[in-house]
Enzyme design. Structure first.
Site, PDB file in Angstrom:
ATOM      1  N   GLY A 180       0.809  -1.205   0.000  1.00  4.69           N
ATOM      2  CA  GLY A 180       0.000   0.000   0.000  1.00  4.69           C
ATOM      3  C   GLY A 180       0.849   1.264   0.000  1.00  4.69           C
ATOM      4  N   SER A 181       0.310   2.336   0.547  1.00  5.38           N
ATOM      5  CA  SER A 181       0.911   3.663   0.397  1.00  5.38           C
ATOM      6  C   SER A 181       2.234   3.853   1.120  1.00  5.38           C
ATOM      7  CB  SER A 181      -0.080   4.730   0.870  1.00  5.38           C
ATOM      8  OG  SER A 181      -1.192   4.769  -0.005  1.00  5.38           O
ATOM      9  N   THR A 182       2.605   2.959   2.036  1.00  7.09           N
ATOM     10  CA  THR A 182       3.940   3.086   2.639  1.00  7.09           C
ATOM     11  C   THR A 182       5.017   2.987   1.552  1.00  7.09           C
ATOM     12  OG1 THR A 182       4.026   0.693   3.094  1.00  7.09           O
ATOM     13  CG2 THR A 182       3.217   2.138   4.870  1.00  7.09           C
TER      14      THR A 182
ATOM     15  N   LYS B 124       5.079   4.420  -1.245  1.00 14.10           N
ATOM     16  CA  LYS B 124       5.285   5.692  -1.949  1.00 14.10           C
ATOM     17  C   LYS B 124       6.621   6.324  -1.590  1.00 14.10           C
ATOM     18  CE  LYS B 124       0.327   6.555  -2.251  1.00 14.10           C
ATOM     19  NZ  LYS B 124      -0.841   7.198  -1.614  1.00 14.10           N
TER      20      LYS B 124
END
Length: 680
Positions: free
Chosen positions: A423-425, A427
């Protein structure tokens, strides 16, 4: 002339007579020679049959080649004789039995045959020295049989002797945390069991088993199954149940039941470290088949570090094979081996921290990894839900095991070593690759309209979605708000080849050399083959898969000036030398942005802020869908570290957080753990 003829006629009967004598003698010689040869072959066949049954451990057939008189002289029936051999050879765990130099000869004074052979075997103590045997065969009813005496078990045995196997059990090494606290140790429990001889026989035995079953809540099927184990003898203690609190109850006088104090493996953290430490259990037939050095009744590591380091922890049992005479007290040692205690294994885990995280996650389906980003020491590896390793070691019932194995939450799964879409970690890594390639400019604003975006009509009905609508977005804002659209666009600008090459530096497709079962982190299944997959990969979805351990490793450069630190779990474990994979300036730029994720009121991890402390973090969610356009299960993630002291990196995950606050729920659960780093 006449005289010569008469002389020839006179010699003819003599020649004929001599010929007849020679012929008869030859026939007699051949007869008796053939008879002797047949007798020799029959005698040899008997000894060969006996030794073959012995080497193959066909104990039920041993008595067939033994004289019935010699059995009676030793107060043995064929059944007792066979059982005697079975008990002795199984009792010393005999295997690889080999007979050599077998020889038989006629003993002229008695007319009997003598035989001799050498025998070698392995026991649980190793290879026993060669034993040399001698004996007689006697003939009865035209058949040769072995005249049996106790020295045919072992050459030094006499009437009244017994074979005794004395085991010196090696002390299993402990598993110890970084501060010297035991995570696996040896202790004692009280257990009840039965001695088969005390149960009686026939109907009495059935009734006794039925009564024990009801009294101790153990199924009759389980009792009978344990009684039928291969190693069980009439005088064996067959354990059935561990007594709670090590105290005898009012059942202490039940017929057939006896009690024993038993050394067992104890796990002080219980469920909190079950997946990591594992447990020990009795060796199974399958275990012995895979590892012939194992013996029945022995305890070995079955999972976790107990399994991985079983050889070092277990050590090597010692003992003696003795011949003893209860009446005279005479004792002869046939074989001996000194025990070698197991080694302690010290690991990098902090037991206090491990327990605290488990308490915070208990009741959730999740995992947490904490690593020191300067040394690579793994400080905590927690997975929930968990199971009771003490129950596994002491004897879990089939019903209890079924409860675990049929639980849809999969309590045996070590989630800290299981790969998830991060997920967004993730990024943070996309931002780092963008900075390293020169595509991303930290303060450069980009206009993004709405909550959905797609590159063009070639994407069909697929859109990248974001949560917060912000018109002007730069890299720092995109990390603070966790903007999917910004990073999808950045990845397209970077391009598939440069993106994949940059991401691979963060430990993907690499074996981390940990004593754990874990697949390598992957960017994609077979390469990033489309723009849509590239866009999804930029914010940690698509086909991206990392375990929490791999995430902690991949994110370590942001807490360590651009160096990738490889994790270690064993105290003295050597790891790969830390490698600078991104520029220090790149790492510091990301670190500052992650600091703002916590410090800014609009940051997704603002609730993690602790007064007087400097914390950097990134939250994220990953939605798992069966197909695009449908709703799926949402997993929440938190990646956090101290951006001044760099003494910890936290990666935590909780499954199914949709409707419970998403990644904010993970922050809420883990904040007390992070606060504990700053408490004296």
């Amino acid at each position: 002339m006449w005289n010569k003829i008469n002389k020839k006629k006179a010699k003819l009967p003599t020649i004929i007579g001599l010929t007849i004598i020679v012929l008869v003698s030859s026939i007699v010689y051949i007869y008796f020679t053939s008879k002797a040869r047949r007798e020799y072959n029959n005698a040899l066949a008997v000894v060969e049959s006996f030794t073959e049954n012995l080497t193959k451990q066909n104990f039920n057939n041993l008595s067939e080649d033994i004289s019935s008189n010699s059995l009676r002289n030793n107060n043995l029936t064929p059944e007792k004789y066979n059982a005697k051999y079975r008990n002795i050879f199984l009792g010393i765990h005999a295997k690889n039995i080999k007979v050599t130099d077998l020889n038989i000869q006629k003993h002229k004074p008695t007319g009997r045959y003598t035989f001799s052979y050498n025998l070698t075997m392995d026991t649980s103590l190793g290879k026993m020295k060669k034993q040399s045997y001698h004996g007689f065969l006697i003939k009865k009813d035209k058949e040769w049989k072995i005249q049996w005496k106790p020295n045919l078990i072992f050459p030094t045995m006499q009437q009244g002797d017994r074979v005794k196997f004395v085991t010196q059990v090696a002390t299993r090494g402990k598993i110890i945390d970084r501060n010297g606290r035991n995570l696996a140790e040896n202790g004692y429990i009280q257990e009840m069991g039965i001695i088969p001889r005390h149960l009686g026989s026939g109907k009495e035995k059935e009734q006794t088993i039925h009564y024990i079953s009801k009294k101790f809540s153990i199924s009759e099927e389980d009792i009978i199954k344990k009684l039928n184990q291969r190693w069980v003898m009439e005088d064996s203690f067959v354990p059935l149940k561990v007594l709670e609190n090590n105290t005898l109850s009012n059942t202490s006088t039940v017929k057939g039941v006896t009690y024993s104090r038993k050394e067992v493996r104890i796990y002080p953290l219980n469920e909190a470290a079950a997946h990591l430490i594992g447990y020990v259990g009795k060796v199974s037939a399958e275990d012995i088949q895979r590892h012939p050095s194992y013996t029945e009744g022995e305890y070995i590591g079955k999972s976790g570090l107990e399994y991985t380091y079983d050889k070092e922890l277990r050590g090597k049992n010692g003992g003696e094979v003795q011949i003893v005479n209860p009446q005279t007290g005479r004792k002869t040692i046939l074989q001996s081996l000194s025990k070698k205690d197991g080694k302690d294994i010290r690991i990098t885990i902090d037991a206090r921290l491990q327990q605290k995280i488990y308490d915070q996650l208990n009741g959730e389906i999740g995992a947490s990894t904490i690593m020191n980003p300067r040394t690579g020491d793994l400080l905590a590896l927690v997975s929930t839900p968990s199971y009771d390793p003490n129950l596994m070691t002491r004897g879990i019932s089939s019903e209890q095991y079924a409860e675990y194995s049929e639980d849809p939450r999969l309590p045996f799964l070590a989630r800290y070593a299981t790969r998830y879409a991060p997920g967004s970690t993730f990024k943070t890594i996309t931002a780092a690759v963008g900075l390293e390639t020169g595509v991303t400019k930290p303060g450069e604003k980009r206009r993004i309209s709405g909550l959905e975006w797609k590159k063009d009509t070639s994407w069909g009905n697929y859109f990248v979605k974001r949560v917060h609508e912000v018109d002007q977005v730069n890299m720092i804002d995109a990390l603070v708000h966790s903007d999917n659209i910004f990073f999808a666009q950045e990845a397209l600008k970077i391009g598939k080849e440069r993106f994949e090459k940059g991401v691979m530096k963060f430990g993907f497709n690499k074996d981390l050399s940990l004593p754990l079962s874990m697949k390598e982190a992957q960017v994609s299944n077979k390469g990033i083959l489309s723009e849509v997959l590239l866009a999804d990969s930029a914010y940690g979805q698509g086909e991206m898969l990392l375990s929490p351990i791999q995430q902690a490793t991949a994110y370590s450069p942001f807490a360590n000036g651009g160096k990738l630190i490889y994790p270690k779990l064993i105290n003295n474990q050597k790891t790969l030398i830390p490698k600078r994979i991104i520029e220090k300036n790149t790492a510091n730029t990301i670190k500052q942005a992650l600091h703002e994720v916590v410090s800014r009121p609009d940051g997704t991890a603002h609730s993690l802020q602790i007064k007087g402390q400097s914390i950097a973090a990134k939250t994220g969610t990953a939605e798992l869908k069966k197909k695009k356009g449908t709703n799926g299960i949402e997993n929440g993630f938190l990646f956090a570290f101290d951006d001044k002291h760099s003494n910890y990196v936290v990666v935590s995950m909780i499954e199914n957080v949709k409707g419970r606050g998403g990644s904010s729920y993970v922050v809420q659960k883990m904040k007390p753990v992070i606060e504990s780093f700053y408490q004296k």
